[in-house]
Design an enzyme around this catalytic site. Structure first.
Site, short mmCIF file in Angstrom:
data_model
loop_
_atom_site.label_atom_id
_atom_site.label_comp_id
_atom_site.label_asym_id
_atom_site.label_seq_id
_atom_site.Cartn_x
_atom_site.Cartn_y
_atom_site.Cartn_z
N LYS A 132 0.87 -1.18 0.00
CA LYS A 132 0.00 0.00 0.00
C LYS A 132 0.90 1.23 0.00
CE LYS A 132 -4.09 1.94 2.17
NZ LYS A 132 -3.64 3.30 2.42
N ARG A 153 -8.19 12.26 -6.33
CA ARG A 153 -9.34 11.58 -5.79
C ARG A 153 -10.40 12.56 -5.28
NH1 ARG A 153 -9.53 7.25 -0.89
NH2 ARG A 153 -8.77 8.99 0.33
N LYS A 330 -2.90 -2.87 7.56
CA LYS A 330 -1.95 -1.80 7.90
C LYS A 330 -0.81 -2.31 8.77
CE LYS A 330 -3.09 2.09 6.75
NZ LYS A 330 -4.09 3.03 7.15
S1 IVH Z 1 -6.85 -0.05 -4.29
C1 IVH Z 1 -11.42 0.43 -4.41
N1 IVH Z 1 -4.25 -0.51 -4.11
O1 IVH Z 1 -4.96 3.56 -0.49
C2 IVH Z 1 -9.97 0.19 -4.16
N2 IVH Z 1 -5.10 1.46 -3.11
O2 IVH Z 1 -7.18 3.46 1.48
C3 IVH Z 1 -9.17 1.40 -4.17
N3 IVH Z 1 -3.37 2.86 -2.11
O3 IVH Z 1 -7.14 5.74 -2.13
C4 IVH Z 1 -7.78 1.37 -3.88
N4 IVH Z 1 -1.66 1.60 -2.61
O4 IVH Z 1 -4.63 6.08 -2.43
C5 IVH Z 1 -5.26 0.32 -3.79
N5 IVH Z 1 -1.99 -1.04 -4.08
C6 IVH Z 1 -2.99 -0.22 -3.76
C7 IVH Z 1 -2.77 0.98 -3.07
C8 IVH Z 1 -3.85 1.78 -2.75
C9 IVH Z 1 -2.05 2.72 -2.04
C10 IVH Z 1 -4.14 3.98 -1.53
C11 IVH Z 1 -5.02 4.71 -2.49
C12 IVH Z 1 -6.41 4.58 -1.94
C13 IVH Z 1 -6.14 4.31 -0.50
C14 IVH Z 1 -7.27 3.50 0.10
#
Ligand code: IVH
Length: 692
Positions: A132, A153, A330
């Site tokens: 993440k 976003r 997390k």
């Molecule tokens: S998927 C509907 N994949 O985390 C799914 N998000 O808490 C949407 N982020 O707004 C997100 N790495 O800014 C996804 N490998 C990853 C990610 C990721 C960072 C962030 C992103 C998102 C937030 C969600």
């Protein structure tokens, strides 16, 4: 958490009434932090603290579903966009992810999916495991393989149009490679700044005296949200693709297959992404990535698990703000407890006093920590941290370690609340706090060793003494060798001529040039002189207002000595109580007075000369009140001054003339009470005409 947060009751013990109050508090607090984070790029709390608020809110809502508020944070994503850029509505909303912290939460997540899909325990559900990335998510719209629009976003529904800025990021392709890109596709991913680049950027920013960023995420956000794309271009931003929004067709039936296609199309997909077949494999991958975390050149704050099969994703769908098919696992912020040995006060280049916790060295996630920031006076009071306490230290990413709170049971009986010093530890001058400011500042600008270099640099700068050939580098070198300790020393450098000529990098000619440049500035205009002193809130404009109002340095200096003089100072147009207080604070310090008087032995300050025309209002004090139809307040003031009048901000017995437009209020009444002459706008215009 903070000293206060620690006292929150466990969720299981809350009564419904307490839960109502807690949900209200959390909704407010989360909304506040959302605003700071999303709109102002200035978070006050760490991500882990923020997550803890969410977590508590979710736990209370799970226990008391009937108490869920309409404005619950769990129904919202981020905060609304800030309005500097054009807004763009996302074709498919950009949602967020649910959070998990413990392995059990992951087990529940997989279990929920199985139950929802009516799959038995033996059925295999492959997951894509991805780091993440702690950056900013972005939506990139490609039409016929060409990038046509990029949006942040925002609140998830509507973001900001940052297309021009995004086009400067090299890792984002303008055109998709290959032939299998669909007609329309919104590619989504994270824009981030590498840690190494962040450190370099901050060094450069500090050198230029510009804003330094708290962490790489803020630096990335600040760099992307620039109205001037050339600034974005100069910042080292990178991009990882990990998802999509609207797509007219997809190149694969699995999430991992689509990511592979992204790679072929020219995107960078994170190399640690892996498909895992079982829950055990998923968790093993989480530990592997967690171990790698410190060695990566980008910040990650967890791991994301996504159901790989797109048909299953479609069946699972979404709940409120997050997909049922994905979750963020997390990392726990690295924490430890240790003893607070002392609180040190550091004085910054601009005089701000910052408290630093001196800790018994302790390992926090593998790194030895012996100092941590306590931010400011209020923070210590809010958290009620005392010397001798056992404190909880947290280190998150590259941020300076922080103190979250103390352990109540371990507080020594004799621990006393901390008293923040009111004198500067570096120079002994008073340290004052202005209304509405969290910082306490040293008032000993010109004598404080921590501020001297900065003050001297300001002193010689272009709009101050403007001494050519005496740059910051020289100031630091001369200061270190005790050649220049205070401004007056600059004018005594000629006493050290021979010594200067011997210095490395200097010769007869360059020393002669420097001394000549210094001599040329022995006479200086009053406004420049005042500005050069670096008094807080006395910028160029205020310095000019002061010079105009007092004419000579002596007149100003004497005015500050009496109560009446200080009152009058505040009524000068352009000067308010804040400036008046800053002048009082500055000249109230004997050290500062000594430095100024020493300087006055070396330089001659020219009285401010009015280049004003002789007119019927020359030398008179005017006050404008109410609205003027024909000109702005600023123009009226400039015109009056050009005719030799003074413009004051308030009416007193010294006022000669009040120009009152419609809407005039208390100033007009005062003028009438004092018997001051009052005229209207037409009469004012007539004066201007007669003087033309
Ligand atoms: S998927 C509907 N994949 O985390 C799914 N998000 O808490 C949407 N982020 O707004 C997100 N790495 O800014 C996804 N490998 C990853 C990610 C990721 C960072 C962030 C992103 C998102 C937030 C969600």
């Amino acid at each position: 958490m903070s000293g206060k947060a620690q006292t929150h009751k466990p969720v299981e013990k809350l009564t419904p009434l307490e839960a109502v109050a807690e949900l209200e508090r959390l909704a407010k607090e989360i909304a506040h932090h959302n605003k700071l984070y999303y709109q102002e790029d200035a978070p006050e709390i760490s991500d882990a603290e923020y997550d803890a608020l969410w977590h508590r809110n979710a736990a209370i809502e799970a226990r008391f579903p009937e108490l869920i508020r309409k404005d619950s944070p769990s129904h919202q994503v981020g905060a609304r966009p800030s309005g500097r850029f054009t807004k763009i509505k996302h074709a498919v909303p950009m949602l967020s992810l649910g959070n998990a912290f413990a392995d059990d939460d992951i087990h529940d997540f997989v279990d929920r999916i199985r139950r929802f899909l009516k799959l038995d325990a033996a059925a295999e559900i492959p997951f894509v495991v991805e780091p993440k990335i702690d950056g900013l998510s972005i939506n990139l719209r490609y039409k016929s393989g060409v990038l046509i629009q990029a949006a942040t976003r925002g609140d998830g529904t509507e973001g900001e149009d940052v297309t021009r800025n995004v086009r400067t990021i090299k890792e984002i392709p303008e055109k998709l490679h290959g032939k299998d890109a669909p007609d329309v596709i919104d590619v989504r991913g994270e824009i981030y700044m590498p840690k190494s680049a962040f450190l370099k950027l901050n060094e450069r920013q500090a050198e230029k005296g510009e804003k330094v960023f708290a962490n790489p995420r803020n630096a990335a956000a600040g760099s992307l949200r620039q109205l001037d794309p050339s600034i974005t271009a100069s910042r080292p931003l990178k991009f990882f693709a990990y998802g999509w929004g609207e797509a007219s067709a997809l190149p694969a039936k699995t999430h991992s297959g689509v990511l592979e296609a992204f790679g072929r199309w020219g995107f960078i997909v994170n190399p640690l992404i892996k498909v895992c077949k079982t829950e055990a494999e998923v968790l093993a991958r989480y530990r592997y990535i967690e171990e790698k975390r410190a060695s990566l050149d980008y910040d990650i704050d967890g791991v994301v698990y996504k159901v790989d099969r797109l048909d299953l994703q479609a069946r699972l769908g979404f709940v409120a703000r997050a997909p049922r098919w994905a979750i963020a696992h997390k990392f726990s912020a690295e924490k430890a407890t240790t003893k607070l040995l002392d609180i040190d006060i550091q004085v910054g280049r601009t005089g701000v006093l910052t408290p630093v916790a001196k800790l018994q060295p302790v390992s926090v996630g593998g790194v030895m920590v012996s100092n941590a920031t306590l931010h400011n006076e209020d923070e210590i009071e809010r958290k009620d941290i005392r010397i001798g306490d056992t404190v909880i230290v947290q280190r998150a990413g590259d941020v300076i370690p922080q103190i979250l709170g103390f352990v109540q049971e371990k507080r020594p009986r004799d621990a006393k609340p901390y008293k923040f010093p009111h004198v500067c530890p570096a120079c002994g001058s008073h340290a004052v706090r202005e209304e509405g400011e969290v910082a306490r500042r040293c008032t000993g600008g010109l004598i404080c060793p921590e501020q001297r270099v900065e003050r001297l640099r300001h002193f010689v700068s272009r709009n101050a003494f403007d001494i050519e050939g005496l740059g910051e580098k020289h100031i630091v070198a001369f200061w270190t060798d005790k050649l220049i300790e205070s401004p007056a020393d600059i004018f005594r450098l000629s006493d050290h001529k021979a010594e200067l000529e011997e210095r490395e990098g200097w010769g007869k000619q360059s020393v002669a040039n420097l001394l000549k440049a210094i001599e040329a500035r022995r006479t200086i205009a009053l406004d420049r002189f005042l500005y050069a002193l670096g008094i807080r809130h006395v910028g160029e404009v205020t310095a000019r207002d002061l010079a105009k109002a007092y004419g000579t340095f002596d007149a100003l200096f004497h005015a500050l000595k009496t109560e009446e003089g200080r009152q009058e100072l505040q009524s000068i147009s352009g000067i308010g109580p804040v400036v008046a207080q800053a002048l009082e604070d500055f000249f109230g310090e004997k050290h500062n007075r000594d430095v100024v008087h020493d300087l006055l032995r070396e330089v001659t300050v020219e009285p401010y000369v009015f280049k004003a025309k002789e007119s019927e209002i020359s030398g008179k004090t005017l006050v404008f009140t109410g609205n003027l139809d024909g000109m702005s307040r600023n123009e009226a003031k400039a015109r009056a001054e050009a005719l030799g009048a003074k413009v004051a901000g308030s009416v007193s017995a010294k006022t000669d003339l009040v120009i009152a437009g419609p809407g005039a209020g208390s100033k007009l009444k005062t003028a009438q009470a004092l018997g001051v002459q009052v005229i209207d706008e037409d009469a004012w215009m007539a004066i201007l005409e007669r003087s033309a």
